[in-house]
Design a protein around this motif. Structure first.
Motif, mmCIF file in Angstrom:
data_model
loop_
_atom_site.group_PDB
_atom_site.id
_atom_site.type_symbol
_atom_site.label_atom_id
_atom_site.label_comp_id
_atom_site.label_asym_id
_atom_site.label_seq_id
_atom_site.Cartn_x
_atom_site.Cartn_y
_atom_site.Cartn_z
ATOM 1 N N THR A 144 0.827 -1.196 0.000
ATOM 2 C CA THR A 144 0.000 0.000 0.000
ATOM 3 C C THR A 144 0.867 1.253 0.000
ATOM 4 O O THR A 144 0.551 2.242 -0.663
ATOM 5 C CB THR A 144 -0.950 0.009 1.206
ATOM 6 N N LEU A 145 1.964 1.226 0.737
ATOM 7 C CA LEU A 145 2.911 2.347 0.714
ATOM 8 C C LEU A 145 3.391 2.601 -0.706
ATOM 9 O O LEU A 145 3.413 3.750 -1.172
ATOM 10 C CB LEU A 145 4.094 2.039 1.641
ATOM 11 N N SER A 146 3.758 1.534 -1.410
ATOM 12 C CA SER A 146 4.215 1.677 -2.794
ATOM 13 C C SER A 146 3.119 2.229 -3.690
ATOM 14 O O SER A 146 3.370 3.094 -4.550
ATOM 15 C CB SER A 146 4.687 0.320 -3.321
ATOM 16 N N LEU A 147 1.893 1.757 -3.493
ATOM 17 C CA LEU A 147 0.775 2.214 -4.323
ATOM 18 C C LEU A 147 0.529 3.707 -4.134
ATOM 19 O O LEU A 147 0.292 4.438 -5.100
ATOM 20 C CB LEU A 147 -0.486 1.426 -3.960
ATOM 21 N N VAL A 148 0.644 4.181 -2.894
ATOM 22 C CA VAL A 148 0.376 5.596 -2.627
ATOM 23 C C VAL A 148 1.511 6.476 -3.130
ATOM 24 O O VAL A 148 1.284 7.470 -3.830
ATOM 25 C CB VAL A 148 0.143 5.828 -1.122
ATOM 26 N N VAL A 149 2.743 6.135 -2.785
ATOM 27 C CA VAL A 149 3.853 7.036 -3.140
ATOM 28 C C VAL A 149 4.130 7.025 -4.631
ATOM 29 O O VAL A 149 4.683 7.994 -5.173
ATOM 30 C CB VAL A 149 5.145 6.700 -2.347
ATOM 31 N N ASN A 150 3.747 5.966 -5.341
ATOM 32 C CA ASN A 150 3.965 5.902 -6.787
ATOM 33 C C ASN A 150 2.678 6.115 -7.582
ATOM 34 O O ASN A 150 2.655 5.900 -8.793
ATOM 35 C CB ASN A 150 4.574 4.546 -7.169
ATOM 36 N N GLY A 151 1.610 6.547 -6.913
ATOM 37 C CA GLY A 151 0.313 6.691 -7.571
ATOM 38 C C GLY A 151 0.334 7.693 -8.714
ATOM 39 O O GLY A 151 1.000 8.732 -8.639
ATOM 40 N N ASN A 152 -0.432 7.387 -9.752
ATOM 41 C CA ASN A 152 -0.487 8.243 -10.930
ATOM 42 C C ASN A 152 -1.569 9.306 -10.740
ATOM 43 O O ASN A 152 -2.625 9.276 -11.357
ATOM 44 C CB ASN A 152 -0.786 7.394 -12.177
ATOM 45 N N PHE A 153 -1.294 10.242 -9.830
ATOM 46 C CA PHE A 153 -2.220 11.346 -9.585
ATOM 47 C C PHE A 153 -1.413 12.571 -9.184
ATOM 48 O O PHE A 153 -0.222 12.481 -8.853
ATOM 49 C CB PHE A 153 -3.245 11.000 -8.489
ATOM 50 N N GLY A 154 -2.050 13.723 -9.245
ATOM 51 C CA GLY A 154 -1.347 14.971 -8.980
ATOM 52 C C GLY A 154 -1.855 15.665 -7.738
ATOM 53 O O GLY A 154 -2.495 15.072 -6.873
ATOM 54 N N ALA A 155 -1.542 16.976 -7.661
ATOM 55 C CA ALA A 155 -1.950 17.840 -6.550
ATOM 56 C C ALA A 155 -1.385 17.365 -5.218
ATOM 57 O O ALA A 155 -2.001 17.515 -4.167
ATOM 58 C CB ALA A 155 -3.474 17.966 -6.487
ATOM 59 N N ILE A 156 -0.178 16.768 -5.264
ATOM 60 C CA ILE A 156 0.470 16.275 -4.043
ATOM 61 C C ILE A 156 1.977 16.331 -4.246
ATOM 62 O O ILE A 156 2.493 15.990 -5.308
ATOM 63 C CB ILE A 156 0.002 14.835 -3.722
ATOM 64 N N THR A 157 2.694 16.793 -3.227
ATOM 65 C CA THR A 157 4.148 16.827 -3.292
ATOM 66 C C THR A 157 4.711 15.465 -2.906
ATOM 67 O O THR A 157 3.993 14.592 -2.408
ATOM 68 C CB THR A 157 4.716 17.882 -2.328
ATOM 69 N N HIS A 158 6.009 15.282 -3.104
ATOM 70 C CA HIS A 158 6.625 14.010 -2.736
ATOM 71 C C HIS A 158 6.627 13.817 -1.219
ATOM 72 O O HIS A 158 6.432 12.698 -0.734
ATOM 73 C CB HIS A 158 8.043 13.952 -3.291
ATOM 74 N N THR A 159 6.837 14.891 -0.471
ATOM 75 C CA THR A 159 6.766 14.782 0.985
ATOM 76 C C THR A 159 5.365 14.360 1.426
ATOM 77 O O THR A 159 5.200 13.508 2.315
ATOM 78 C CB THR A 159 7.128 16.129 1.636
ATOM 79 N N GLU A 160 4.362 14.930 0.784
ATOM 80 C CA GLU A 160 2.975 14.579 1.126
ATOM 81 C C GLU A 160 2.663 13.141 0.730
ATOM 82 O O GLU A 160 1.930 12.446 1.448
ATOM 83 C CB GLU A 160 2.021 15.550 0.439
ATOM 84 N N ARG A 161 3.217 12.673 -0.386
ATOM 85 C CA ARG A 161 3.050 11.258 -0.762
ATOM 86 C C ARG A 161 3.597 10.359 0.350
ATOM 87 O O ARG A 161 2.978 9.367 0.735
ATOM 88 C CB ARG A 161 3.790 10.960 -2.068
ATOM 89 N N ALA A 162 4.790 10.711 0.829
ATOM 90 C CA ALA A 162 5.408 9.903 1.883
ATOM 91 C C ALA A 162 4.564 9.932 3.155
ATOM 92 O O ALA A 162 4.376 8.899 3.805
ATOM 93 C CB ALA A 162 6.820 10.417 2.164
ATOM 94 N N PHE A 163 4.023 11.101 3.516
ATOM 95 C CA PHE A 163 3.214 11.201 4.729
ATOM 96 C C PHE A 163 1.960 10.333 4.627
ATOM 97 O O PHE A 163 1.660 9.553 5.534
ATOM 98 C CB PHE A 163 2.821 12.658 4.994
ATOM 99 N N VAL A 164 1.227 10.481 3.535
ATOM 100 C CA VAL A 164 -0.009 9.703 3.379
ATOM 101 C C VAL A 164 0.322 8.217 3.299
ATOM 102 O O VAL A 164 -0.325 7.371 3.944
ATOM 103 C CB VAL A 164 -0.786 10.160 2.128
ATOM 104 N N GLY A 165 1.347 7.874 2.517
ATOM 105 C CA GLY A 165 1.721 6.469 2.366
ATOM 106 C C GLY A 165 2.133 5.836 3.677
ATOM 107 O O GLY A 165 1.751 4.691 3.982
#
Length: 500
Positions: free
Chosen positions: A378-399
């Motif tokens: 799930t971490l991989s799915l979130v941080v590598n998700g094909n969507f926008g409006a999110i920074t890389h730091t925010e990807r890591a936080f949500v993931g």
């Protein structure tokens, strides 16, 4: 589960650029665009336009052949609507109208030949679509031109177009980097759209700049391979551009296998343009955007109410609808954590709240994965998700928030250190706290709707209580209590379960 996509709801954009001709098919015209097919052909239509005034015959043939395939693909995929655009090479070449007429017969749609200002505006709208509340200068580097335009949140100012696309610059300079350097300097100095960029962000749009970002990601050992939202401090980007030019002078770029052969010769020119932009604009940060003209074109066609929606929340709602056991439960989880934040008086910015809501929507998307691997997958799915409006730091936080929901908080089940390093200690602790809250909520409810609304938080001094309505009393168990006490400790409280 998500309802099947309606037949004919998909949209496609055929983008006839100066370097590449591309077809992108999206699931639907929506705030969060979901690409379901993407193919490009590097045709080089603009490689001789500056010197001859013509689209090269072999490039025309290659482009028309690709368009025939794209049209056939649209029929096979039963695409509902097809939009087609053409950029600098077609608007500048004297045989451009003849090529466009042939292309329109093949595509069976009207092709919009974008003016320079129009192309700049669509690039800015693409960045607005893919970057949350952008503030800076958008620079779209294509094969034939460079568009520059100022964007602040959802407001777009007037743009300018310059003949500094990779192919155009290579052609104008007769493949001399020294001449190219002089041309870029003369074109870029004193451009108003750049002088307003001091201390702000420069949003780099276009395939060749993305290729530069890909090289930087690999050379720096960066943990995410996602191009969209990748950011580099301007000073570091300047050093990198200069280093790339030195490699070109030593003829060492031919070994960069991660970049397509047809694009490799243009890397030096892209680095040169970026170097001069940083010199003149003096931005703080360079952010690479995969959202550009095509996404801007579709964003423009949305209703005003759709355009103002949060692209990240829309993407998370789509994934929730598609992958969670109950989409309604995720929305109840948002309200449940809202109550938790309010009762414990947890300090939270508007951006913190936005990310918490996103994590709630994504908190159950890994349930089909084997239990031993749900966290990492799930971490991989979130941080590598094909969507926008999110920074890389925010990807890591949500993931990581969702990772902790599945993997727990023990020392034995920690996420990769490289992913943790993307966050500050305070952000990492907040992700752990949110993951702990998810572990309580999902254990109580089994991800079924109707349960969380019947549980309530109560605070007395340093004590936090989770109150169950009488009808849910049998759901209380030692495991629920231990998880809730763990959550309370992370908030700095003692915790207990209460049956009403």
């Amino acid at each position: 589960m998500k309802r099947p996509r309606k037949r004919g709801s998909s949209v496609a954009v055929i983008d006839i650029g100066s370097n590449s001709v591309r077809l992108v098919v999206y699931e639907a015209l929506a705030r969060s665009l979901i690409p379901i097919f993407n193919e490009k052909t590097l045709c080089g239509l603009g490689r001789e336009v500056q010197s001859t005034g013509l689209l090269a015959p072999d490039a025309v043939d290659k482009a028309l052949t690709s368009l025939k395939r794209f049209r056939a693909l649209c029929r096979v995929m039963q695409v509902g609507r097809v939009f087609a655009i053409a950029t600098a090479a077609c608007r500048d070449a004297s045989n451009g109208p003849d090529f466009i007429a042939k292309a329109e017969r093949i595509c069976a749609v009207k092709i919009e030949i974008l003016s320079g200002p129009r192309e700049a505006r669509l690039s800015a709208l693409g960045v607005i679509s893919g970057i949350h509340l952008p503030d800076g200068i958008v620079g779209d580097l294509g094969g034939g031109s460079l568009e520059l335009i100022d964007v602040r949140r959802n407001a777009v100012r007037s743009g300018v177009t310059l003949p500094l696309g990779g192919l155009a610059l290579q052609d104008l300079a007769h493949k001399s980097l020294k001449r190219a350097d002089r041309i870029v300097r003369e074109e870029i100095d004193e451009v108003p759209q750049l002088t307003a960029g001091r201390g702000r962000t420069f949003y780099a749009v276009g395939g060749t700049w993305r290729a530069l970002a890909r090289i930087h990601i690999i050379q720096s050992g960066y943990p995410l391979q996602v191009m969209h939202g990748y950011s580099i401090p301007a000073a570091e980007a300047l050093d990198f551009s200069r280093r790339l030019r030195r490699l070109a002078a030593a003829n060492m770029l031919a070994d960069i296998e991660i970049v397509a052969d047809a694009r490799r010769p243009l890397l030096t020119y892209a680095a040169l343009v970026l170097e001069h932009i940083i010199r003149v604009a003096k931005p703080k940060t360079i952010v690479f955007s995969t959202f550009g003209v095509r996404e801007g074109l579709l964003h423009e066609k949305l209703s005003e109410s759709e355009r103002t929606k949060d692209g990240l929340i829309c993407a998370a709602e789509e994934l929730n609808q598609l992958l969670s056991r109950s989409a309604k439960h995720a929305r109840e989880l948002i309200a449940w954590t809202d109550r938790l934040v309010r009762v414990v008086k947890l300090r939270e910015t508007e951006e913190d709240r936005r990310l918490r809501h996103t994590a709630c929507l994504l908190s159950d998307i890994g349930w089909r994965v084997h239990p031993d691997h749900r966290g990492e997958q799930t971490l991989s799915l979130v941080v590598n998700g094909n969507f926008g409006a999110i920074t890389h730091t925010e990807r890591a936080f949500v993931g990581l928030s969702v990772f902790y929901r599945y993997a727990g908080l023990s020392e034995e089940n920690q996420p990769p250190a490289t992913m943790q390093e993307l966050l500050t200690p305070a952000q990492l602790e907040r992700a752990r706290l949110l993951g702990a809250a998810f572990r309580v909520a999902h254990l109580i409810s089994a991800a079924r709707p109707g349960v969380l609304p019947a549980t309530h938080f109560r605070s007395q001094g340093r004590k936090l209580m989770l109150v169950f309505e009488h009808r849910l009393g049998d759901l209380v168990a030692d495991r629920v209590g231990s998880r809730f006490r763990q959550l309370a400790r992370l908030i700095g409280r003692s915790g207990s379960i209460v049956r009403r």
